[in-house]
Write a protein that holds these residues in place. Structure first.
Motif, short mmCIF file in Angstrom:
data_model
loop_
_atom_site.label_atom_id
_atom_site.label_comp_id
_atom_site.label_asym_id
_atom_site.label_seq_id
_atom_site.Cartn_x
_atom_site.Cartn_y
_atom_site.Cartn_z
N GLU A 133 0.83 -1.21 0.00
CA GLU A 133 0.00 0.00 0.00
C GLU A 133 0.86 1.24 0.00
O GLU A 133 0.67 2.16 -0.78
CB GLU A 133 -0.83 0.03 1.28
CG GLU A 133 -2.27 -0.40 1.14
CD GLU A 133 -2.92 -0.48 2.51
OE1 GLU A 133 -3.70 -1.42 2.70
OE2 GLU A 133 -2.61 0.36 3.40
N GLY A 134 1.80 1.22 0.93
CA GLY A 134 2.70 2.37 1.05
C GLY A 134 3.46 2.60 -0.23
O GLY A 134 3.61 3.74 -0.69
N TYR A 135 3.92 1.51 -0.83
CA TYR A 135 4.69 1.60 -2.06
C TYR A 135 3.87 2.28 -3.16
O TYR A 135 4.33 3.21 -3.81
CB TYR A 135 5.11 0.19 -2.50
CG TYR A 135 5.97 0.17 -3.73
CD1 TYR A 135 7.34 0.39 -3.65
CD2 TYR A 135 5.41 -0.05 -4.98
CE1 TYR A 135 8.14 0.38 -4.78
CE2 TYR A 135 6.21 -0.05 -6.13
CZ TYR A 135 7.56 0.16 -6.01
OH TYR A 135 8.34 0.16 -7.12
N GLU A 142 1.24 4.21 -2.90
CA GLU A 142 1.02 5.62 -2.60
C GLU A 142 2.28 6.44 -2.86
O GLU A 142 2.23 7.56 -3.35
CB GLU A 142 0.57 5.79 -1.15
CG GLU A 142 -0.87 5.37 -0.94
CD GLU A 142 -1.25 5.30 0.54
OE1 GLU A 142 -0.65 6.05 1.34
OE2 GLU A 142 -2.12 4.48 0.89
N GLY A 143 3.40 5.83 -2.49
CA GLY A 143 4.68 6.51 -2.70
C GLY A 143 4.96 6.75 -4.17
O GLY A 143 5.40 7.84 -4.56
N VAL A 144 4.70 5.75 -5.00
CA VAL A 144 4.93 5.89 -6.44
C VAL A 144 4.09 7.05 -6.99
O VAL A 144 4.59 7.92 -7.72
CB VAL A 144 4.59 4.59 -7.20
CG1 VAL A 144 4.54 4.83 -8.70
CG2 VAL A 144 5.63 3.51 -6.89
N ALA A 171 2.79 9.62 -5.39
CA ALA A 171 3.26 10.91 -4.87
C ALA A 171 4.53 11.34 -5.58
O ALA A 171 4.69 12.50 -5.95
CB ALA A 171 3.48 10.81 -3.37
N GLY A 172 5.44 10.37 -5.75
CA GLY A 172 6.71 10.68 -6.41
C GLY A 172 6.50 11.14 -7.84
O GLY A 172 7.10 12.11 -8.30
N LYS A 173 5.60 10.45 -8.54
CA LYS A 173 5.32 10.80 -9.93
C LYS A 173 4.74 12.20 -10.04
O LYS A 173 5.12 12.99 -10.90
CB LYS A 173 4.32 9.82 -10.52
CG LYS A 173 4.94 8.70 -11.29
CD LYS A 173 3.89 8.03 -12.14
CE LYS A 173 4.44 6.77 -12.76
NZ LYS A 173 3.41 6.08 -13.56
N LEU A 210 5.21 14.61 -8.32
CA LEU A 210 6.25 15.61 -8.08
C LEU A 210 7.06 15.89 -9.34
O LEU A 210 7.45 17.04 -9.60
CB LEU A 210 7.17 15.13 -6.96
CG LEU A 210 8.24 16.12 -6.53
CD1 LEU A 210 7.65 17.14 -5.58
CD2 LEU A 210 9.40 15.39 -5.89
N THR A 211 7.34 14.86 -10.13
CA THR A 211 8.33 15.04 -11.20
C THR A 211 7.78 14.97 -12.62
O THR A 211 8.50 15.28 -13.56
CB THR A 211 9.44 13.98 -11.09
OG1 THR A 211 8.83 12.69 -11.04
CG2 THR A 211 10.28 14.20 -9.86
N HIS A 257 4.24 0.57 6.30
CA HIS A 257 3.63 1.44 5.29
C HIS A 257 4.62 2.52 4.88
O HIS A 257 4.82 2.79 3.70
CB HIS A 257 2.35 2.05 5.87
CG HIS A 257 1.61 2.92 4.91
ND1 HIS A 257 1.95 4.23 4.69
CD2 HIS A 257 0.57 2.66 4.08
CE1 HIS A 257 1.14 4.75 3.78
NE2 HIS A 257 0.28 3.81 3.38
N GLY A 266 7.47 1.18 2.75
CA GLY A 266 6.98 0.94 1.38
C GLY A 266 6.83 2.26 0.64
O GLY A 266 7.21 2.38 -0.52
N TYR A 267 6.30 3.24 1.33
CA TYR A 267 6.07 4.56 0.74
C TYR A 267 7.38 5.17 0.26
O TYR A 267 7.48 5.67 -0.85
CB TYR A 267 5.40 5.47 1.78
CG TYR A 267 4.99 6.82 1.23
CD1 TYR A 267 3.71 7.02 0.71
CD2 TYR A 267 5.87 7.88 1.25
CE1 TYR A 267 3.33 8.25 0.23
CE2 TYR A 267 5.50 9.12 0.75
CZ TYR A 267 4.23 9.30 0.25
OH TYR A 267 3.86 10.53 -0.25
N GLY A 272 8.59 3.44 -2.79
CA GLY A 272 7.74 3.81 -3.92
C GLY A 272 7.98 5.23 -4.36
O GLY A 272 7.99 5.53 -5.55
N TYR A 273 8.19 6.11 -3.42
CA TYR A 273 8.38 7.53 -3.70
C TYR A 273 9.61 7.74 -4.59
O TYR A 273 9.58 8.48 -5.57
CB TYR A 273 8.54 8.27 -2.39
CG TYR A 273 8.53 9.77 -2.51
CD1 TYR A 273 7.33 10.47 -2.55
CD2 TYR A 273 9.72 10.48 -2.59
CE1 TYR A 273 7.32 11.84 -2.68
CE2 TYR A 273 9.72 11.86 -2.72
CZ TYR A 273 8.52 12.54 -2.75
OH TYR A 273 8.51 13.89 -2.89
N GLY A 302 8.84 6.41 -7.96
CA GLY A 302 7.87 7.30 -8.60
C GLY A 302 8.50 8.57 -9.14
O GLY A 302 8.21 8.98 -10.26
#
Lengths: 219, 139
Positions: free
Chosen positions: A40-42, A44-46, A48-50, A52-53, B21, B24-25, B28-29, B32
């Protein structure tokens, strides 16, 4: 994500000392719940990261491609003007053929350049690698997310600059040309025309047509 | 006492979930931000190449025609020269490398309109070797 497993195992060792079937089930549940949290975190992180850039990448690619193709367009437009002028002034057919031939070459060059641009990625001693290194130094957790973002942005612009520098080294006599004549593979130089070369041919053609080369000085 | 211990255990679970979490975030960040640059860049290159080529072509075309007309200076060309100069000026003011420019769309339309006007004054079909579709001679 083997680190998750080891982390989970480690916890299990501490928490569930006495081994029993019930505990086995509980362990599995615990593990799958935690894996879910990581995933889940991953995700969401992807996202959020996307967010941004994406825009940043778009702007960067847009500016770079627009600059290069603007120069190509200028030559193409000039040759088109010449061709239409030849038509309107009834130039002889050999002159017309020469202009047409040069225009075809320029369009081929334009196609190749667009292909090169699309196949080009910023080089990747990637952000992930960089962050891994930082984490290896056990400084990772000390970085706030804002600091990380700044780091990433710097890295992006560094990559951009580095990339540009490398591409320009094997060509031009001036920056205007070098932007347009970059070639990822050097061995192709002999087969493929450069923008500078095409410009030279255009100027030579102008002279043959009895036009002053100064007509093209702005190129 | 027992209640306190239960609360501790509960807190520990919640904290562990938050920690996993969070880890993982973070991973992923990083992925991403990386993927965003690549994806955005690809799209930006397509758009930028298209606009750059179009506007550059207008400029090269106008500049060359302007020089050709100036060379054979003639009063009957003054209208053409004026329109050409106006188009050139608009293009040179246009920040073609900036996709965030506020009036990008309006300026584009203005330049396209002026280009058509130029072509009609010069008796040149406006798709004359400038657009990909018109790559065959259209006379």
């Amino acid at each position: 994500m083997s680190w998750v497993q080891s982390a989970v195992n480690q916890m299990n060792d501490e928490v569930f000392d006495e081994d029993a079937d019930e505990m086995g089930i509980a362990q599995k549940e615990w593990k799958s719940t935690m894996e879910k949290r990581v995933k889940e975190g991953y995700r969401e992180g992807v996202e959020a990261g996307k967010q941004l850039t994406l825009q940043q990448g778009f702007n960067q690619g847009y500016g770079e491609a627009a600059k290069i193709m603007f120069s190509c367009g200028q030559l193409k437009g000039s040759l088109s003007a010449l061709l239409s002028w030849c038509y309107n002034n009834q130039c002889d057919s050999s002159a017309l053929n020469k202009v047409t031939d040069l225009l075809n070459k320029t369009e081929k060059y334009e196609e190749d350049t667009i292909k090169d641009l699309s196949g080009r990625h910023p080089q990747q001693p990637s952000f992930a690698d960089l962050l891994d290194t930082v984490e290896d130094m056990e400084l990772g957790h000390a970085l706030s997310s804002e600091e990380q973002c700044n780091g990433i942005r710097e890295q992006v612009s560094e990559n951009g600059a580095q990339f540009c520098g490398q591409s320009c080294t094997n060509s031009g006599t001036n920056s205007f040309q070098s932007k347009c004549c970059r070639r990822p593979e050097e061995h192709k130089d002999s087969e493929r025309p450069t923008l500078a070369g095409l410009k030279e041919q255009t100027v030579a053609l102008m002279e043959q047509l009895g036009l002053s080369p100064s007509t093209f000085e702005y190129l | 006492m027992a209640a306190a211990r239960e609360t501790d255990a509960f807190d520990a679970i919640v904290m562990a979930e938050a920690r996993f979490h969070g880890e993982g975030y973070q991973e992923g960040y990083v992925e991403g931000t990386h993927a965003g640059v690549i994806e955005g860049r690809q799209y930006g290159i397509q758009q930028g190449a298209k606009i750059g080529l179009e506007i550059g072509s207008y400029l090269g075309f106008s500049m060359t025609w302007l020089r050709l007309l100036q060379k054979h200076s003639d009063d009957k060309h003054s209208k053409k020269i004026k329109v050409l100069e106006s188009l050139i000026e608009t293009i040179q003011r246009f920040p073609h490398q900036d996709p965030t420019y506020d009036s990008l769309q309006e300026d584009l339309e203005r330049m396209r309109g002026k280009f058509k006007q130029v072509c009609s004054l010069l008796h040149v079909p406006s798709d004359f070797r400038l657009s990909r579709e018109g790559s065959a001679l259209s006379f």
